[in-house]
Design a protein around this motif. Structure first.
Motif, PDB file in Angstrom:
ATOM      1  N   GLU A   1      14.473   0.052  -9.992  1.00 44.50           N
ATOM      2  CA  GLU A   1      14.365   0.396 -11.369  1.00 44.50           C
ATOM      3  C   GLU A   1      15.816  -0.230 -11.847  1.00 44.50           C
ATOM      4  O   GLU A   1      17.073  -0.232 -11.083  1.00 44.50           O
ATOM      5  CB  GLU A   1      14.676   1.804 -11.858  1.00 44.50           C
ATOM      6  CG  GLU A   1      13.179   2.359 -11.455  1.00 44.50           C
ATOM      7  CD  GLU A   1      13.086   3.920 -11.522  1.00 44.50           C
ATOM      8  OE1 GLU A   1      14.072   4.491 -12.203  1.00 44.50           O
ATOM      9  OE2 GLU A   1      12.090   4.307 -11.460  1.00 44.50           O
ATOM     10  N   SER A   2      15.904  -0.785 -13.225  1.00 43.39           N
ATOM     11  CA  SER A   2      17.190  -1.106 -13.747  1.00 43.39           C
ATOM     12  C   SER A   2      18.219   0.136 -13.761  1.00 43.39           C
ATOM     13  O   SER A   2      19.559  -0.318 -13.769  1.00 43.39           O
ATOM     14  CB  SER A   2      16.902  -1.676 -15.028  1.00 43.39           C
ATOM     15  OG  SER A   2      16.295  -0.800 -15.938  1.00 43.39           O
ATOM     16  N   SER A   3      17.995   1.061 -14.055  1.00 42.35           N
ATOM     17  CA  SER A   3      18.827   2.197 -14.160  1.00 42.35           C
ATOM     18  C   SER A   3      19.288   2.416 -12.778  1.00 42.35           C
ATOM     19  O   SER A   3      20.645   2.885 -12.553  1.00 42.35           O
ATOM     20  CB  SER A   3      18.193   3.388 -14.458  1.00 42.35           C
ATOM     21  OG  SER A   3      17.058   3.948 -13.716  1.00 42.35           O
ATOM     22  N   LEU A   4      18.626   2.308 -11.376  1.00 37.87           N
ATOM     23  CA  LEU A   4      19.275   2.586 -10.259  1.00 37.87           C
ATOM     24  C   LEU A   4      20.236   1.222 -10.006  1.00 37.87           C
ATOM     25  O   LEU A   4      21.133   1.723  -9.397  1.00 37.87           O
ATOM     26  CB  LEU A   4      18.111   2.580  -9.430  1.00 37.87           C
ATOM     27  CG  LEU A   4      18.409   2.765  -7.953  1.00 37.87           C
ATOM     28  CD1 LEU A   4      19.387   4.189  -7.683  1.00 37.87           C
ATOM     29  CD2 LEU A   4      17.194   2.663  -6.931  1.00 37.87           C
ATOM     30  N   GLN A   5      19.816   0.154 -10.501  1.00 38.55           N
ATOM     31  CA  GLN A   5      20.778  -0.847 -10.107  1.00 38.55           C
ATOM     32  C   GLN A   5      22.110  -0.822 -10.984  1.00 38.55           C
ATOM     33  O   GLN A   5      23.131  -1.106 -10.393  1.00 38.55           O
ATOM     34  CB  GLN A   5      20.133  -2.003 -10.406  1.00 38.55           C
ATOM     35  CG  GLN A   5      18.729  -2.530  -9.740  1.00 38.55           C
ATOM     36  CD  GLN A   5      18.370  -3.915 -10.181  1.00 38.55           C
ATOM     37  OE1 GLN A   5      18.796  -4.607 -10.773  1.00 38.55           O
ATOM     38  NE2 GLN A   5      16.920  -4.237  -9.931  1.00 38.55           N
ATOM     39  N   ALA A   6      22.002  -0.206 -12.086  1.00 35.14           N
ATOM     40  CA  ALA A   6      23.362  -0.055 -12.990  1.00 35.14           C
ATOM     41  C   ALA A   6      24.089   1.256 -12.277  1.00 35.14           C
ATOM     42  O   ALA A   6      25.258   1.181 -12.276  1.00 35.14           O
ATOM     43  CB  ALA A   6      22.826   0.346 -14.265  1.00 35.14           C
ATOM     44  N   THR A   7      23.340   2.263 -11.748  1.00 33.46           N
ATOM     45  CA  THR A   7      24.056   3.140 -11.034  1.00 33.46           C
ATOM     46  C   THR A   7      25.006   2.583  -9.735  1.00 33.46           C
ATOM     47  O   THR A   7      25.998   3.093  -9.557  1.00 33.46           O
ATOM     48  CB  THR A   7      23.235   4.548 -10.789  1.00 33.46           C
ATOM     49  OG1 THR A   7      22.542   4.846 -11.755  1.00 33.46           O
ATOM     50  CG2 THR A   7      23.812   5.548 -10.021  1.00 33.46           C
TER      51      THR A   7
ATOM     52  N   ARG B   1      18.594  11.391 -15.577  1.00 37.94           N
ATOM     53  CA  ARG B   1      17.204  11.040 -15.289  1.00 37.94           C
ATOM     54  C   ARG B   1      16.467  12.213 -14.517  1.00 37.94           C
ATOM     55  O   ARG B   1      15.102  12.212 -14.727  1.00 37.94           O
ATOM     56  CB  ARG B   1      17.420   9.704 -14.812  1.00 37.94           C
ATOM     57  CG  ARG B   1      17.681   8.596 -15.663  1.00 37.94           C
ATOM     58  CD  ARG B   1      18.087   7.138 -14.774  1.00 37.94           C
ATOM     59  NE  ARG B   1      16.799   6.894 -13.944  1.00 37.94           N
ATOM     60  CZ  ARG B   1      16.708   6.956 -12.775  1.00 37.94           C
ATOM     61  NH1 ARG B   1      17.810   7.150 -12.062  1.00 37.94           N
ATOM     62  NH2 ARG B   1      15.693   6.605 -12.020  1.00 37.94           N
TER      63      ARG B   1
ATOM     64  N   ALA C   1      28.139   7.260 -13.929  1.00 34.25           N
ATOM     65  CA  ALA C   1      26.962   6.903 -12.979  1.00 34.25           C
ATOM     66  C   ALA C   1      26.216   8.116 -12.515  1.00 34.25           C
ATOM     67  O   ALA C   1      25.093   7.966 -12.457  1.00 34.25           O
ATOM     68  CB  ALA C   1      27.516   5.971 -11.636  1.00 34.25           C
TER      69      ALA C   1
ATOM     70  N   TRP D   1      24.631   9.965 -15.537  1.00 35.67           N
ATOM     71  CA  TRP D   1      23.424   9.164 -15.804  1.00 35.67           C
ATOM     72  C   TRP D   1      22.270   9.602 -14.973  1.00 35.67           C
ATOM     73  O   TRP D   1      21.262   9.719 -15.488  1.00 35.67           O
ATOM     74  CB  TRP D   1      23.784   7.782 -15.895  1.00 35.67           C
ATOM     75  CG  TRP D   1      22.658   6.767 -16.430  1.00 35.67           C
ATOM     76  CD1 TRP D   1      21.412   7.221 -17.420  1.00 35.67           C
ATOM     77  CD2 TRP D   1      22.629   5.473 -16.611  1.00 35.67           C
ATOM     78  NE1 TRP D   1      20.691   6.114 -17.567  1.00 35.67           N
ATOM     79  CE2 TRP D   1      21.478   5.240 -17.242  1.00 35.67           C
ATOM     80  CE3 TRP D   1      23.627   4.321 -16.177  1.00 35.67           C
ATOM     81  CZ2 TRP D   1      20.874   3.791 -17.417  1.00 35.67           C
ATOM     82  CZ3 TRP D   1      23.051   2.888 -16.160  1.00 35.67           C
ATOM     83  CH2 TRP D   1      21.983   2.746 -16.726  1.00 35.67           C
ATOM     84  N   TYR D   2      22.422   9.180 -13.614  1.00 35.12           N
ATOM     85  CA  TYR D   2      21.365   9.535 -12.600  1.00 35.12           C
ATOM     86  C   TYR D   2      21.142  10.892 -12.585  1.00 35.12           C
ATOM     87  O   TYR D   2      19.694  11.210 -12.656  1.00 35.12           O
ATOM     88  CB  TYR D   2      21.990   9.301 -11.321  1.00 35.12           C
ATOM     89  CG  TYR D   2      20.955   9.134 -10.106  1.00 35.12           C
ATOM     90  CD1 TYR D   2      20.515   7.979  -9.796  1.00 35.12           C
ATOM     91  CD2 TYR D   2      20.589  10.410  -9.353  1.00 35.12           C
ATOM     92  CE1 TYR D   2      19.589   7.898  -8.720  1.00 35.12           C
ATOM     93  CE2 TYR D   2      19.783  10.312  -8.443  1.00 35.12           C
ATOM     94  CZ  TYR D   2      19.214   9.137  -8.366  1.00 35.12           C
ATOM     95  OH  TYR D   2      18.245   8.921  -7.078  1.00 35.12           O
TER      96      TYR D   2
END
Length: 211
Positions: A74-80, A143, A136, A139-140
């Motif tokens: 997921e893009s959110s995991l990559q951003a984290t 989610r 980070a 945000w995680y």
């Protein structure tokens, strides 16, 4: 002496926070399975992290699997991931910069002003690193909480906060607090007053009066 002690305290706190950020990034316990309901599971605990997912069997055996493809995540995991790695790299830079500006170090002793600015600059970088880790982890965690309370999420796929999140929050707070102490450890500049001018001395009298 007081400013030197505050500077040392700030560096120790920020350094411990940076080490905690590294530990949190490497841990797989960013979220753990929540066994809410009457589901029958074969594993004692299921964990997911930034780099791998792990399952601990009832026998105590732990099996971990690294994520196969970066593009499938997921893009959110990559951003984290990116934020945590950036926080670690910034913290590494901050360590070297802050050590250079520490009063107990020998380097740059001939220019105390630049040495003081290096300590402040290191503190600023520590604060930025801590903020990146805090964003980070928060945000995680947001989610995870939203997915847990989502009524459309199946019960057997719900997760709760893992221990790595709590370590990340504490480490980010230490890095920010230590960086703030480093920024505040500089002594205030003393107000310099212009030198007082002496009054001109009267010329010695020669005994002769001029009209």
């Amino acid at each position: 002496m007081a400013s030197g002690g505050l500077q040392l305290l700030g560096f120790v706190l920020a350094f411990l926070g940076w080490i905690g950020i590294i530990i949190s990034t490497a841990m797989p316990q960013w979220k753990m399975a929540s066994y809410a309901g009457d589901n029958i599971v074969t594993a004692q605990a299921l964990y997911e992290g930034l780099w791998m997912s792990c399952a601990m069997q009832s026998t105590g055996q732990i099996q971990c699997k690294v994520y196969d493809s970066l593009l499938k995540l997921e893009s959110s995991l990559q951003a984290t991931r990116a934020l945590m790695v950036a926080s670690i790299l910034l913290g590494l830079v901050a360590v070297f910069v802050a050590v250079t500006g520490m009063k107990c170090m020998k380097c740059m002793e001939d220019d105390q002003v630049k040495k003081m600015r290096m300590a402040v600059f290191g503190g600023v970088i520590f604060i930025i690193a801590g903020m990146a880790a805090l964003v980070a982890t928060s945000w995680y965690g947001n989610r995870v909480a939203r997915a847990f309370y989502d009524p459309f999420t199946p019960v057997n796929t719900r997760f709760e906060f893992g221990s790595a999140l709590f370590i990340g929050w504490a480490a980010a707070s230490l890095a920010i607090l230590g960086g703030a102490f480093l920024c505040c450890s500089c002594p205030q500049r003393e107000t310099s007053y212009p030198p007082t001018r002496g009054y001109p001395k009267n010329a010695p009298s020669t005994g002769k009066d001029y009209v």
